[in-house]
Design a protein around this motif. Structure first.
Motif, PDB file in Angstrom:
ATOM      1  N   PHE A  69       0.842  -0.742  -0.014  1.00  0.00           N
ATOM      2  CA  PHE A  69       0.109  -0.458  -0.238  1.00  0.00           C
ATOM      3  C   PHE A  69       0.424   1.636  -0.107  1.00  0.00           C
ATOM      4  O   PHE A  69       1.800   1.408   0.516  1.00  0.00           O
ATOM      5  N   ASN A  70       0.672   1.820  -1.470  1.00  0.00           N
ATOM      6  CA  ASN A  70       1.370   3.491  -1.309  1.00  0.00           C
ATOM      7  C   ASN A  70       0.242   4.267  -1.646  1.00  0.00           C
ATOM      8  O   ASN A  70      -0.311   4.385  -3.109  1.00  0.00           O
ATOM      9  N   VAL A  71       0.082   5.371  -1.356  1.00  0.00           N
ATOM     10  CA  VAL A  71      -0.819   6.506  -1.782  1.00  0.00           C
ATOM     11  C   VAL A  71      -0.593   6.824  -3.152  1.00  0.00           C
ATOM     12  O   VAL A  71      -1.359   7.139  -3.741  1.00  0.00           O
ATOM     13  N   ASP A  72       0.619   7.821  -2.764  1.00  0.00           N
ATOM     14  CA  ASP A  72       1.853   8.364  -4.262  1.00  0.00           C
ATOM     15  C   ASP A  72       1.174   7.429  -5.286  1.00  0.00           C
ATOM     16  O   ASP A  72       0.855   7.836  -6.556  1.00  0.00           O
ATOM     17  N   THR A  73       1.902   5.805  -4.942  1.00  0.00           N
ATOM     18  CA  THR A  73       1.268   5.226  -5.882  1.00  0.00           C
ATOM     19  C   THR A  73       0.097   5.070  -6.305  1.00  0.00           C
ATOM     20  O   THR A  73       0.229   4.755  -7.920  1.00  0.00           O
ATOM     21  N   ILE A  74      -0.667   4.469  -5.500  1.00  0.00           N
ATOM     22  CA  ILE A  74      -2.718   4.762  -6.494  1.00  0.00           C
ATOM     23  C   ILE A  74      -3.022   6.195  -6.313  1.00  0.00           C
ATOM     24  O   ILE A  74      -3.367   5.669  -7.676  1.00  0.00           O
ATOM     25  N   LEU A  75      -2.405   7.142  -6.431  1.00  0.00           N
ATOM     26  CA  LEU A  75      -2.929   8.570  -6.854  1.00  0.00           C
ATOM     27  C   LEU A  75      -2.126   8.814  -8.328  1.00  0.00           C
ATOM     28  O   LEU A  75      -3.650   9.640  -9.361  1.00  0.00           O
ATOM     29  N   SER A  76      -1.000   8.401  -8.319  1.00  0.00           N
ATOM     30  CA  SER A  76      -0.316   8.118  -9.429  1.00  0.00           C
ATOM     31  C   SER A  76      -0.931   8.339 -10.733  1.00  0.00           C
ATOM     32  O   SER A  76      -1.205   8.424 -11.435  1.00  0.00           O
ATOM     33  N   THR A  77      -1.975   7.047 -10.296  1.00  0.00           N
ATOM     34  CA  THR A  77      -2.598   6.538 -11.849  1.00  0.00           C
ATOM     35  C   THR A  77      -4.257   6.006 -11.475  1.00  0.00           C
ATOM     36  O   THR A  77      -5.129   5.887 -12.022  1.00  0.00           O
ATOM     37  N   ALA A  78      -4.681   6.750 -10.380  1.00  0.00           N
ATOM     38  CA  ALA A  78      -6.147   6.955  -9.792  1.00  0.00           C
ATOM     39  C   ALA A  78      -7.069   7.740 -10.911  1.00  0.00           C
ATOM     40  O   ALA A  78      -8.388   6.639 -11.280  1.00  0.00           O
ATOM     41  N   ASN A  79      -6.447   9.170 -11.273  1.00  0.00           N
ATOM     42  CA  ASN A  79      -7.473   9.863 -12.353  1.00  0.00           C
ATOM     43  C   ASN A  79      -7.595   9.617 -13.728  1.00  0.00           C
ATOM     44  O   ASN A  79      -8.666   9.496 -14.251  1.00  0.00           O
ATOM     45  N   ARG A  80      -6.174   8.323 -14.235  1.00  0.00           N
ATOM     46  CA  ARG A  80      -6.664   8.279 -15.479  1.00  0.00           C
ATOM     47  C   ARG A  80      -7.598   6.898 -15.036  1.00  0.00           C
ATOM     48  O   ARG A  80      -8.298   6.469 -16.460  1.00  0.00           O
ATOM     49  N   LEU A  81      -6.814   6.574 -14.446  1.00  0.00           N
ATOM     50  CA  LEU A  81      -8.425   5.001 -14.068  1.00  0.00           C
ATOM     51  C   LEU A  81      -9.796   5.533 -14.138  1.00  0.00           C
ATOM     52  O   LEU A  81     -10.730   5.037 -14.617  1.00  0.00           O
ATOM     53  N   LYS A  82      -9.516   6.276 -13.495  1.00  0.00           N
ATOM     54  CA  LYS A  82     -11.052   6.953 -13.660  1.00  0.00           C
ATOM     55  C   LYS A  82     -11.803   7.193 -14.330  1.00  0.00           C
ATOM     56  O   LYS A  82     -13.085   7.201 -14.745  1.00  0.00           O
ATOM     57  N   TYR A  83     -11.365   8.434 -14.945  1.00  0.00           N
ATOM     58  CA  TYR A  83     -11.816   8.384 -17.090  1.00  0.00           C
ATOM     59  C   TYR A  83     -11.751   7.603 -18.154  1.00  0.00           C
ATOM     60  O   TYR A  83     -11.968   6.955 -19.197  1.00  0.00           O
ATOM     61  N   THR A  84     -10.517   6.494 -17.317  1.00  0.00           N
ATOM     62  CA  THR A  84     -10.767   5.280 -18.454  1.00  0.00           C
ATOM     63  C   THR A  84     -11.936   4.672 -18.326  1.00  0.00           C
ATOM     64  O   THR A  84     -12.458   3.987 -19.128  1.00  0.00           O
ATOM     65  N   ASN A  85     -12.430   4.496 -16.776  1.00  0.00           N
ATOM     66  CA  ASN A  85     -13.758   3.224 -16.649  1.00  0.00           C
ATOM     67  C   ASN A  85     -14.858   4.299 -17.785  1.00  0.00           C
ATOM     68  O   ASN A  85     -15.978   3.379 -17.898  1.00  0.00           O
ATOM     69  N   LEU A  86     -15.295   5.493 -17.150  1.00  0.00           N
ATOM     70  CA  LEU A  86     -15.951   6.212 -17.416  1.00  0.00           C
ATOM     71  C   LEU A  86     -15.802   6.021 -18.706  1.00  0.00           C
ATOM     72  O   LEU A  86     -17.496   5.903 -19.595  1.00  0.00           O
ATOM     73  N   ALA A  87     -14.638   6.104 -20.133  1.00  0.00           N
ATOM     74  CA  ALA A  87     -14.925   5.901 -21.232  1.00  0.00           C
ATOM     75  C   ALA A  87     -15.356   4.303 -21.689  1.00  0.00           C
ATOM     76  O   ALA A  87     -16.112   4.403 -22.757  1.00  0.00           O
ATOM     77  N   LYS A  88     -14.876   3.461 -20.483  1.00  0.00           N
ATOM     78  CA  LYS A  88     -15.395   2.501 -21.031  1.00  0.00           C
ATOM     79  C   LYS A  88     -16.988   1.779 -20.963  1.00  0.00           C
ATOM     80  O   LYS A  88     -17.075   1.191 -21.388  1.00  0.00           O
ATOM     81  N   THR A  89     -17.386   2.551 -20.233  1.00  0.00           N
ATOM     82  CA  THR A  89     -18.438   2.384 -19.884  1.00  0.00           C
ATOM     83  C   THR A  89     -19.177   3.349 -20.900  1.00  0.00           C
ATOM     84  O   THR A  89     -20.673   3.008 -21.133  1.00  0.00           O
ATOM     85  N   ALA A  90     -18.873   4.859 -21.413  1.00  0.00           N
ATOM     86  CA  ALA A  90     -19.661   5.279 -22.238  1.00  0.00           C
ATOM     87  C   ALA A  90     -19.895   4.676 -23.604  1.00  0.00           C
ATOM     88  O   ALA A  90     -20.736   4.422 -24.330  1.00  0.00           O
ATOM     89  N   PHE A  91     -18.172   3.995 -23.809  1.00  0.00           N
ATOM     90  CA  PHE A  91     -18.569   3.028 -25.190  1.00  0.00           C
ATOM     91  C   PHE A  91     -19.012   2.130 -25.356  1.00  0.00           C
ATOM     92  O   PHE A  91     -19.408   1.774 -25.931  1.00  0.00           O
TER      93      PHE A  91
END
Length: 361
Positions: free
Chosen positions: A157-179
């Motif tokens: 567990f590392n906060v910085d590691t998770i947050l470094s990709t969280a924003n991209r992951l969020k919008y990737t998942n939203l894009a997948k849902t939209a697709f």
């Protein structure tokens, strides 16, 4: 046993127990606490997992959030639980929102024991986002979901590691849902824009209506072909040679022969790959998962020990659109069982383990 195997076992157990989980307390005890344990946290150590965590928030005194998880002595994750039958899409989580704003925790989870929604403050610092950046569904997940989930495990567990990709992951998942929505129900503007690439006539409403089912079918076929091609390549790389991937139906596993010529008519589906991974997880306790192999054929997909067609663990009869069957080998003879969902494979855990251990002995 790693997280992948633990999650697979938990998913199978929850599938069997689901109908008996009827309230929030049962959801916590049977589903949420075991899930937290799979991430490496000791749910019986209050210095690590604090149940009924209390903090005074403004005028709201004595409110509680179901669990607060500490990592390295620091408050890291807040967890709010709802009953299993709750639809999280329509759930208010005001307590979680208020607690997140006044604690040092950087992540919050809203869950009904089956679906886990992970939140942070990506949009506005110190204010919980309205949308999760990651959603994990315990009885419907893939390998990529597991890789994201592993980031929350106690040892890494590392906060910085998770947050470094969280924003991209969020919008990737939203894009997948939209697709996915676009594939299911393409909009008029999308149909018009696409059809203009190959239709020279005037784009009337009737033309767009005529092209709608054509475009929908073309998109579905393209996705299926892409998935099939990638699976073939992956399986070919796993077995070393494409010609060793295919099994011809013989009825007798000891007389099964291999053929490369039939390969062009075989399509390995995502469901078959997911079922193969479930079987590997079930057998992980008795045999190295790397010894479990899959070979596809026209009439069934075989899962073998040591890539040996004389050691069939089971067969997946998924070619029929109306019904799925799993073939189990009891004393060398195949017995077929109907299943309606991949997670039902876990109910045949004992038979699969016995078959594998019989080969080992």
């Amino acid at each position: 046993m790693d997280i992948t195997q633990k999650i697979a076992i938990l998913a199978g157990r929850i599938k069997e127990q689901m109908d008996h989980v009827v309230n929030e307390e049962a959801t916590k005890n049977a589903m949420v606490m075991p899930f937290i344990q799979t991430l490496g946290y000791d749910v019986f150590d209050p210095t690590e997992v604090m149940p009924e965590f209390t903090a005074d928030v403004g005028l709201k005194k004595g409110e509680k959030v179901d669990y607060a998880i500490k990592n390295g002595g620091e408050l890291s994750i807040l967890v709010e639980c709802k009953p299993r039958t709750t639809d999280l899409a329509n759930t208010q989580f005001s307590q979680l929102y208020r607690y997140f704003n006044c604690t040092e925790a950087k992540f919050a989870i809203l869950t009904n024991g089956i679906e886990y929604r992970f939140y942070s403050d990506l949009d506005d610092a110190n204010r919980l986002d309205k949308r999760p950046f990651f959603t994990f569904r315990l009885i419907d997940y893939n390998e990529r979901d597991i890789e994201e989930l592993k980031k929350f495990a106690k040892p890494v567990f590392n906060v910085d590691t998770i947050l470094s990709t969280a924003n991209r992951l969020k919008y990737t998942n939203l894009a997948k849902t939209a697709f996915a929505e676009l594939v299911k129900d393409p909009s008029r503007d999308f149909i018009k824009s696409l059809a203009q690439n190959f239709y020279d006539g005037r784009m009337t409403q009737q033309v767009i209506d005529d092209f709608t089912p054509i475009v929908r079918e073309a998109m579905a076929q393209h996705i299926k072909e892409q998935v099939s091609q990638r699976l073939k390549s992956a399986l070919a790389n796993t077995s070393g040679e494409e010609s060793e991937r295919v099994i011809i139906e013989s009825g007798d596993p000891e007389k099964t022969q291999l053929s490369a010529e039939e390969d062009s008519d075989i399509v390995t589906t995502q469901e078959e790959v997911d079922a193969y991974n479930i079987v590997r997880a079930i057998l992980a306790g008795v045999v190295d998962p790397n010894r479990i192999h899959m070979r596809d054929a026209k009439s069934y997909c075989a899962i073998l020990l040591d890539n040996n067609n004389r050691k069939p663990v089971c067969r997946l009869h998924f070619n029929s659109k109306s019904i799925w069957r799993i073939g189990l080998f009891i004393e060398g003879k195949e017995q077929k069982h109907d299943i309606t969902a991949l997670t039902e494979i876990f109910s045949h855990r004992e038979a699969l383990i016995k078959t594998a251990t019989d080969y080992l002995e």
